[in-house]
Write a protein that holds these residues in place. Structure first.
Motif, PDB file in Angstrom:
ATOM      1  N   ASP A  19       0.737  -1.227   0.214  1.00  0.00           N
ATOM      2  CA  ASP A  19       0.029   0.033  -0.012  1.00  0.00           C
ATOM      3  C   ASP A  19       1.006   1.422  -0.081  1.00  0.00           C
ATOM      4  O   ASP A  19       0.473   2.320  -0.695  1.00  0.00           O
ATOM      5  CB  ASP A  19      -0.962  -0.119   1.275  1.00  0.00           C
ATOM      6  N   ALA A  20       2.056   1.140   0.837  1.00  0.00           N
ATOM      7  CA  ALA A  20       2.827   2.442   0.913  1.00  0.00           C
ATOM      8  C   ALA A  20       3.523   2.674  -0.409  1.00  0.00           C
ATOM      9  O   ALA A  20       3.554   3.820  -0.902  1.00  0.00           O
ATOM     10  CB  ALA A  20       3.864   2.046   1.934  1.00  0.00           C
ATOM     11  N   LEU A  21       4.131   1.544  -0.979  1.00  0.00           N
ATOM     12  CA  LEU A  21       4.667   1.792  -2.335  1.00  0.00           C
ATOM     13  C   LEU A  21       3.865   2.395  -3.469  1.00  0.00           C
ATOM     14  O   LEU A  21       3.966   3.250  -4.426  1.00  0.00           O
ATOM     15  CB  LEU A  21       5.269   0.345  -2.748  1.00  0.00           C
ATOM     16  N   THR A  22       2.664   1.653  -3.278  1.00  0.00           N
ATOM     17  CA  THR A  22       1.530   2.098  -4.569  1.00  0.00           C
ATOM     18  C   THR A  22       1.207   3.794  -4.142  1.00  0.00           C
ATOM     19  O   THR A  22       1.173   4.448  -5.253  1.00  0.00           O
ATOM     20  CB  THR A  22       0.251   1.289  -4.386  1.00  0.00           C
ATOM     21  N   ALA A  23       1.275   4.086  -2.922  1.00  0.00           N
ATOM     22  CA  ALA A  23       0.857   5.483  -2.911  1.00  0.00           C
ATOM     23  C   ALA A  23       1.663   6.300  -3.139  1.00  0.00           C
ATOM     24  O   ALA A  23       1.663   7.534  -3.675  1.00  0.00           O
ATOM     25  CB  ALA A  23       0.768   5.731  -1.081  1.00  0.00           C
ATOM     26  N   TYR A  24       3.192   6.055  -3.307  1.00  0.00           N
ATOM     27  CA  TYR A  24       4.259   6.867  -3.723  1.00  0.00           C
ATOM     28  C   TYR A  24       4.575   6.583  -5.255  1.00  0.00           C
ATOM     29  O   TYR A  24       5.685   6.920  -5.808  1.00  0.00           O
ATOM     30  CB  TYR A  24       5.353   6.687  -2.891  1.00  0.00           C
ATOM     31  N   GLY A  25       3.881   5.675  -5.899  1.00  0.00           N
ATOM     32  CA  GLY A  25       4.117   5.376  -7.463  1.00  0.00           C
ATOM     33  C   GLY A  25       5.202   4.556  -7.517  1.00  0.00           C
ATOM     34  O   GLY A  25       6.077   4.500  -8.520  1.00  0.00           O
ATOM     35  N   GLN A  26       5.419   3.639  -6.420  1.00  0.00           N
ATOM     36  CA  GLN A  26       6.787   2.742  -6.534  1.00  0.00           C
ATOM     37  C   GLN A  26       6.315   1.563  -6.439  1.00  0.00           C
ATOM     38  O   GLN A  26       7.060   0.222  -6.121  1.00  0.00           O
ATOM     39  CB  GLN A  26       7.605   3.100  -5.267  1.00  0.00           C
ATOM     40  N   GLU A  27       5.339   1.200  -7.026  1.00  0.00           N
ATOM     41  CA  GLU A  27       4.576  -0.203  -7.009  1.00  0.00           C
ATOM     42  C   GLU A  27       5.351  -1.484  -7.649  1.00  0.00           C
ATOM     43  O   GLU A  27       5.386  -2.594  -7.513  1.00  0.00           O
ATOM     44  CB  GLU A  27       3.173  -0.445  -7.457  1.00  0.00           C
ATOM     45  N   ALA A  28       6.275  -0.723  -8.450  1.00  0.00           N
ATOM     46  CA  ALA A  28       7.088  -1.704  -9.372  1.00  0.00           C
ATOM     47  C   ALA A  28       8.182  -2.526  -8.409  1.00  0.00           C
ATOM     48  O   ALA A  28       8.648  -3.746  -8.786  1.00  0.00           O
ATOM     49  CB  ALA A  28       7.719  -0.977 -10.361  1.00  0.00           C
ATOM     50  N   LEU A  29       8.516  -1.900  -7.242  1.00  0.00           N
ATOM     51  CA  LEU A  29       9.430  -2.621  -6.265  1.00  0.00           C
ATOM     52  C   LEU A  29       8.728  -3.666  -5.425  1.00  0.00           C
ATOM     53  O   LEU A  29       9.528  -4.565  -5.290  1.00  0.00           O
ATOM     54  CB  LEU A  29       9.740  -1.413  -5.276  1.00  0.00           C
ATOM     55  N   TYR A  30       7.371  -3.804  -5.543  1.00  0.00           N
ATOM     56  CA  TYR A  30       6.654  -4.766  -4.915  1.00  0.00           C
ATOM     57  C   TYR A  30       6.887  -6.307  -5.134  1.00  0.00           C
ATOM     58  O   TYR A  30       7.231  -7.005  -4.296  1.00  0.00           O
ATOM     59  CB  TYR A  30       5.252  -4.313  -4.407  1.00  0.00           C
ATOM     60  N   PRO A  31       6.743  -6.240  -6.388  1.00  0.00           N
ATOM     61  CA  PRO A  31       7.072  -7.821  -6.726  1.00  0.00           C
ATOM     62  C   PRO A  31       8.601  -8.215  -6.686  1.00  0.00           C
ATOM     63  O   PRO A  31       8.699  -9.379  -6.401  1.00  0.00           O
ATOM     64  CB  PRO A  31       6.816  -7.865  -8.617  1.00  0.00           C
ATOM     65  N   GLU A  32       9.269  -7.388  -6.539  1.00  0.00           N
ATOM     66  CA  GLU A  32      10.853  -7.647  -6.179  1.00  0.00           C
ATOM     67  C   GLU A  32      11.026  -7.941  -4.798  1.00  0.00           C
ATOM     68  O   GLU A  32      11.930  -8.860  -4.666  1.00  0.00           O
ATOM     69  CB  GLU A  32      11.591  -6.477  -6.521  1.00  0.00           C
ATOM     70  N   LEU A  33      10.264  -7.292  -3.880  1.00  0.00           N
ATOM     71  CA  LEU A  33      10.531  -7.895  -2.385  1.00  0.00           C
ATOM     72  C   LEU A  33       9.879  -9.222  -2.366  1.00  0.00           C
ATOM     73  O   LEU A  33      10.365 -10.015  -1.429  1.00  0.00           O
ATOM     74  CB  LEU A  33       9.488  -6.554  -1.683  1.00  0.00           C
ATOM     75  N   LEU A  34       8.557  -9.330  -2.910  1.00  0.00           N
ATOM     76  CA  LEU A  34       8.183 -10.937  -2.715  1.00  0.00           C
ATOM     77  C   LEU A  34       9.195 -11.870  -3.234  1.00  0.00           C
ATOM     78  O   LEU A  34       9.254 -12.825  -3.034  1.00  0.00           O
ATOM     79  CB  LEU A  34       6.933 -11.018  -3.678  1.00  0.00           C
TER      80      LEU A  34
END
Length: 346
Positions: free
Chosen positions: A190-205
């Motif tokens: 949710d935090a990454l999406t709020a700042y337009g950084q959602e591309a990082l999320y799959p990398e964390l997973l």
């Protein structure tokens, strides 16, 4: 139960069971309920975190989870020595959030209120937010570097899993979000999406190895975890710092909470706590019920293999190195969130 009712139960427990102790200094709330309104519904899979502050440099072992007046409380003891320097508290990402707001339950000495008065107006200053991000980053790097391949399998898994999970806390701290424990992955998404950084999320997973795992596979291993958990609870005797998480009263969080995540479509987000709970069960079983540990170990190893891709020590070390190589990329995104966050001042 509503959050306000649970807080009232926590305050009653503090007055009845903590305040009479001779080294008692006070108590405050922490964790996911901080900042939530009193009339909000408290999910069954949530507890109320209470920190009891004691005199001296060492605190008693935490009671952990307990049921009081219908509320599930998580009681932790903290020595005043960890809080005595307000500048150090401001830079500690796991401490500062507890004093961002007025979370004081009881404060006979006035020390906790004074700490809140110091931390709260400085909490969002850029220098302190960045210090806390660096603190979380250091935890990732230092704990992964300390991974000991001579430890039992469950210990090795936890030594990799938990600091890998702290990669979520670095951007959460930059976003001024609560660095939660069990729900860290939905929170950072949710935090990454709020700042337009959602591309990082799959990398964390992907660092966990679960970016592509299907829901049926998670459900299968959650069912195996449930069997192991239910077998562990009756035989657990040796105290560990997480012992209260392996009790019948903790089942709604330890097991049912992961099922709730999976049922709502967040099966990948459930993997972290499924594996953490699995590893904790086997840490206990290895000591208190070796035969049961041996019998249930194949299910745990299969869960680790299927959900993370780790089957050998070499895989674990390779994944550790992958996380360490990823840290600069994580830090770049964190710096961008720090720059873009309108709540950060100075």
């Amino acid at each position: 139960m509503r959050v306000g009712e649970a807080r009232a139960a926590a305050a009653h427990w503090v007055a009845a069971h903590a305040r009479p102790a001779p080294d008692y200094l006070g108590a405050h709330f922490s964790g996911s309920t901080v900042g939530r309104p009193d009339d909000a519904e408290l999910p069954v899979s949530s507890d109320v975190d209470v920190v009891v502050v004691t005199e001296g440099v060492e605190a008693p072992a935490k009671p952990g989870k307990l049921l009081h007046e219908g509320a599930l409380l998580e009681i932790t003891y903290e020595p005043w020595s960890a809080l005595a320097d307000p500048e150090a508290v401001l830079g500690a990402y796991h401490l500062a959030g507890g004093f961002r707001r007025d979370t004081v339950i009881d404060d006979p000495t006035g020390r906790l209120s004074a700490l809140h008065a110091y931390v709260a107006p400085r909490f969002a200053r850029r220098e302190h937010v960045r210090r806390r991000c660096l603190d979380a980053r250091h935890r990732v790097e230092s704990r992964l570097a300390a991974l000991d391949t001579e430890q039992p399998f469950a210990t090795r898994v936890m030594a990799w899993l938990f600091p890998t999970g702290v990669t979520t806390h670095v951007p959460l701290v930059a976003a001024l979000r609560n660095p939660t424990v069990r729900l860290r992955y939905p929170a950072v998404r949710d935090a990454l999406t709020a700042y337009g950084q959602e591309a990082l999320y799959p990398e964390l997973l992907a660092l966990l190895g679960c970016a592509e795992v299907p829901a049926p596979l998670v459900r299968h291993h959650l069912a195996e975890l449930t069997r192991t958990f239910d077998a562990t609870v009756p035989v657990a005797r040796t105290p560990f710092f997480f012992s209260s998480d392996l009790t019948e009263r903790a089942r709604p969080l330890a097991v049912d909470g992961s099922r709730d995540l999976t049922d709502r479509g967040d099966h990948r987000e459930a993997v972290f706590w499924v594996l953490a709970t699995f590893a904790r069960c086997h840490t206990v079983l290895a000591v208190d019920a070796p035969a049961l540990h041996t019998a249930r170990l194949p299910a745990f190893r299969e869960a680790v293999a299927d959900l993370t891709g780790i089957t050998r020590t070499e895989d674990l070390l390779a994944r550790r190195d992958e996380v360490l190589r990823f840290v600069p990329r994580l830090w770049t995104v964190t710096e961008e969130i720090l720059a873009a966050n309108p709540g950060i001042v100075g």
